[in-house]
Design a protein around this motif. Sequence first.
Motif, mmCIF file in Angstrom:
data_model
loop_
_atom_site.group_PDB
_atom_site.id
_atom_site.type_symbol
_atom_site.label_atom_id
_atom_site.label_comp_id
_atom_site.label_asym_id
_atom_site.label_seq_id
_atom_site.Cartn_x
_atom_site.Cartn_y
_atom_site.Cartn_z
ATOM 1 N N MET A 108 0.836 -1.274 0.004
ATOM 2 C CA MET A 108 0.075 -0.099 0.064
ATOM 3 C C MET A 108 0.982 1.198 0.065
ATOM 4 N N ARG A 109 2.184 1.144 0.562
ATOM 5 C CA ARG A 109 2.759 2.318 0.659
ATOM 6 C C ARG A 109 3.363 2.766 -0.730
ATOM 7 N N GLU A 110 3.665 1.882 -1.789
ATOM 8 C CA GLU A 110 4.134 2.341 -3.010
ATOM 9 C C GLU A 110 2.931 2.791 -3.825
ATOM 10 N N LYS A 111 1.844 2.103 -3.513
ATOM 11 C CA LYS A 111 0.591 2.578 -4.188
ATOM 12 C C LYS A 111 0.073 4.004 -3.897
ATOM 13 N N MET A 112 0.399 4.328 -2.485
ATOM 14 C CA MET A 112 -0.139 5.481 -2.064
ATOM 15 C C MET A 112 1.033 6.765 -2.755
ATOM 16 N N ILE A 113 2.287 6.369 -2.543
ATOM 17 C CA ILE A 113 3.244 7.291 -3.248
ATOM 18 C C ILE A 113 2.960 7.558 -4.677
ATOM 19 N N GLU A 114 2.262 6.798 -5.309
ATOM 20 C CA GLU A 114 1.849 6.788 -6.769
ATOM 21 C C GLU A 114 0.959 7.853 -6.758
ATOM 22 N N ILE A 115 -0.064 7.907 -5.798
ATOM 23 C CA ILE A 115 -1.136 8.833 -5.847
ATOM 24 C C ILE A 115 -0.459 10.142 -5.509
ATOM 25 N N PHE A 116 0.229 10.362 -4.654
ATOM 26 C CA PHE A 116 0.924 11.611 -4.286
ATOM 27 C C PHE A 116 1.817 12.246 -5.372
ATOM 28 N N ASN A 117 2.583 11.260 -6.120
ATOM 29 C CA ASN A 117 3.279 11.730 -7.195
ATOM 30 C C ASN A 117 2.452 12.333 -8.361
#
Length: 205
Positions: A108-117
């Motif tokens: 989930m961390r990487e997926k959340m980072i994608e959203i904020f990117n």
Amino acid sequence: MGTKEKILQEALCQFNTLGVELVTTRHIAHALSISQGNLHYHYPSRNALIEALFNQFAQVSREGDEKDIDPLDHREVLISVRDAFDRMYAYRFLFKDNEVVWRRLPEMREKMIEIFNRLQDRIDRLIESYQKAGYISEQTTDAQLYNLAEQFVFTATTWLNASEYRSRPRRGMTEADHYARFAFRIWLPYLNQEQQQALQEVLDR
């Protein structure tokens, strides 16, 4: 609304209110007056519920990001950011309990980072539009604009936690609206005088 949707709705309500660690599938089943076995038929575990709710959030976020707005219309930009903050508030446990969520579901961390990117890209494009339109003050440097983008994204990623300690929205204003306006006040010193006034008028409404 079917049982599966009701389970997700109740899970979201309880996670948002009590936090992930204090809510079990038994609590959710009890609130819905269904058996725990019935719940586990649809969602085998608490992690499965968290993942399903994250996928919901990711979907509505993508849909929101795809909406066209006029980047030079301060009101449209503010509404777009407020809508993004509304979506975050609706799934606030993902942000307020992010360490717990990431520990349980590391992907989930990487997926959340994608959203904020994606948010970072939108802000970079917005700044570029402001520069081309002459909205930015001539005294503003590239380094300052870089810091502006960083400040804005930082505010977007932390406002939900900050609202726990200090939340004083104006009467009739939601927390999402309050903090969206707060985030855009950061832009004021970097705009020329005319655009400072135009943005201030939008923020004060």
